[in-house]
Design an enzyme around this catalytic site. Structure first.
Site, mmCIF file in Angstrom:
data_model
loop_
_atom_site.group_PDB
_atom_site.id
_atom_site.type_symbol
_atom_site.label_atom_id
_atom_site.label_comp_id
_atom_site.label_asym_id
_atom_site.label_seq_id
_atom_site.Cartn_x
_atom_site.Cartn_y
_atom_site.Cartn_z
ATOM 1 C CE1 TYR A 280 -3.721 2.515 0.657
ATOM 2 C CE2 TYR A 280 -2.372 3.184 2.506
ATOM 3 C CZ TYR A 280 -3.508 3.447 1.435
ATOM 4 O OH TYR A 280 -4.510 4.584 1.566
ATOM 5 C CG ASP B 230 5.745 3.846 0.753
ATOM 6 O OD1 ASP B 230 6.081 4.603 1.828
ATOM 7 O OD2 ASP B 230 4.680 3.619 0.251
ATOM 8 C CE LYS C 200 1.240 5.196 8.197
ATOM 9 N NZ LYS C 200 1.192 4.008 6.967
HETATM 10 C C1 LIG Z 1 0.529 4.461 5.740
HETATM 11 C C2 LIG Z 1 1.218 4.397 4.443
HETATM 12 C C3 LIG Z 1 1.204 5.319 3.418
HETATM 13 C C4 LIG Z 1 0.132 6.606 3.385
HETATM 14 O O1 LIG Z 1 0.483 7.341 4.222
HETATM 15 P P1 LIG Z 1 -0.916 8.490 4.719
HETATM 16 O O2 LIG Z 1 -0.129 9.315 5.428
HETATM 17 O O3 LIG Z 1 -1.893 7.525 5.198
HETATM 18 O O4 LIG Z 1 -1.289 9.039 3.416
HETATM 19 C C5 LIG Z 1 1.855 5.056 2.276
HETATM 20 N N1 LIG Z 1 2.965 4.058 2.346
HETATM 21 C C6 LIG Z 1 3.020 3.418 3.325
HETATM 22 C C7 LIG Z 1 3.802 2.147 3.344
HETATM 23 C C8 LIG Z 1 2.253 3.290 4.217
HETATM 24 O O5 LIG Z 1 2.438 2.553 5.470
#
Ligand SMILES: *Cc1c(COP(=O)(O)O)cnc(C)c1O
Length: 420
Positions: A144, A239, A267
């Site tokens: 994701y 990511d 995060k």
């Molecule tokens: C949480 C997450 C996102 C999205 O971040 P948001 O702040 O919710 O838009 C993208 N990539 C990874 C790996 C994530 O865990």
């Protein structure tokens, strides 16, 4: 435990907010029941509006590496409030946060702050396309990367939980520019590059997957991604929105010793406030406007409150490297509570109990978990005051605020829940 106030609030919310929640993963659709409405958090604990107390393993889905209301972050926020909440003009603290990120994350030479992980990945793939002049993006099934149109193909997290086959509202042309491959398979990568190598702008990957549950990279897999992308002139994007400052101070790239071209963060770097970032090689990041022709902007980007919280977080972590060893041992101890027949995946303070006796190495194997059994386990844990993500396809997070007593209580609850 009673949940009557949460139930009332949820009934109201359902009338005026889609699904009653502001992000799908917060609903308890897949496990049944009403989500507790949270009144406050303190350290490793959450308190709901009905007065129930929980040991929190969601940690706001990753940001709260130091738990709720950590004093270092609170005092940074208090100070920031005395200055002003937004200027839309550059500030010293933004330079400090950018410097802290460049200093910590091995491959980042230049970085741009945004407001969420989604914005970070959306922008990173735009830069990758601008840099290479190519359109195709490779992603992996079950990973994701936020709700970016073209990245919602075979996405994990809430998309996997709800069983939505991709999503409505994304033009087919956007999906056509995305190739989704199985994770942990260098062969699938070789094949995709053999067929489309000249058209692939970038490969975006969660170096440790958190969004189909926790799935670590097989030994050699990240090395293979690095080698194949470099050979074909495509960029490698890690990511690290979840793994950055979580699985090591310098993220998964430090832990596994791989240098991606671009990295996305979110995060933890916001310390519980909305922050994202993307950065990497200077020659690539120099393309971002106003330095270069790839446009990306944000009214609240580098917001003073968010930057203050993020900077306090990174400074605390830099000054307390022992946090990572503590997280590692606490989480390992917790994971030892799983009985035979459960597959435990863990990297640092991220872990998942999969309800399958087979190894979980990709989305296909994750999906073989018994989600009905997971749902019963989840409810049994919640009743015992342990708050887990309401989905088999999410990672759990331990924070530095979790105490030995928390871990002991959680293990006792898990033993009971597994046998029930
Ligand atoms: C949480 C997450 C996102 C999205 O971040 P948001 O702040 O919710 O838009 C993208 N990539 C990874 C790996 C994530 O865990």
């Amino acid at each position: 435990m009673t949940h009557s106030k949460s139930e009332d609030l949820f009934r109201r919310a359902l009338q005026i907010v889609p699904g009653g929640v502001n992000s799908p993963v917060r609903a308890f659709r897949s496990v049944g029941g009403t989500p507790p409405f949270i009144a406050r958090g303190q350290g490793s604990h959450l308190f709901d509006v009905d007065g129930n107390e929980y040991i929190d393993y969601v940690g706001s889905w990753g940001p709260l590496l130091l738990g709720h209301r950590h004093p270092a972050i609170l005092s940074a926020l208090e100070h920031a409030l005395t200055i002003g909440t937004s200027f839309g003009a550059p500030t010293e603290a933004e330079v400090e946060l950018a410097a802290a990120i460049c200093d910590a994350v091995p491959s980042i030479e230049m970085v741009r702050l945004v407001n969420s992980g989604t914005e970070a990945t959306m922008s990173a793939i735009r830069v990758a396309r601008g840099f290479t002049g190519r359109d195709l993006i490779v992603k992996f099934e079950g990973c994701y990367h936020g709700h970016v149109d073209s990245l919602l193909v075979k996405a994990g997290s809430g998309v996997a939980t709800l069983g939505i086959a991709d999503t409505r509202g994304v033009p087919k042309a956007f999906c056509d520019s995305t190739l989704a491959l199985p994770y942990n398979s260098p062969d699938a990568m070789q094949e995709a590059f053999r067929a489309h190598g000249q058209r692939i702008a970038a490969v975006i990957v969660e170096p440790v997957v958190g969004n189909m549950g926790c799935v670590p990279p097989r030994p050699g897999y990240l090395e293979a991604l690095r080698e194949i992308t470099a050979r074909h002139g495509a960029l490698l994007i890690f990511d690290e929105v979840m793994t950055g400052f979580r699985v090591a101070f310098g993220g998964a790239q430090q832990r596994f010793g791989i240098r991606p071209d671009l990295t996305t963060l979110g995060k933890v770097i916001g310390g519980g406030l909305p922050v994202g970032a993307y950065g990497g090689r200077k020659d690539i990041m120099s393309l971002v406007a106003p330095a270069g022709p790839v446009y990306q902007a944000g009214t609240l980007s580098g917001n003073p409150l968010a930057v203050a919280a993020g900077l306090a977080m990174l400074r605390y972590l830099k000054a307390h490297p022992e946090v990572y060893a503590q997280l590692e041992s606490c989480t390992a101890e917790l994971c030892s509570a799983a009985p035979p027949g459960i597959t435990v995946n863990r990297v640092g303070s991220m872990f998942t109990f999969f309800f399958t006796d087979q190894p979980v190495t990709d989305y296909e194997s994750a999906k073989r978990s018994d989600t009905a059994r997971f749902g019963r386990f989840f409810q049994a844990m919640l009743e015992r005051g342990v708050y887990l993500a309401p989905s088999q396809f999410e990672a759990a997070f331990v924070s530095a605020a979790h105490t030995e007593e928390d871990i002991r209580q959680t293990i006792a609850a898990a033993r009971q829940a597994f046998s029930a």
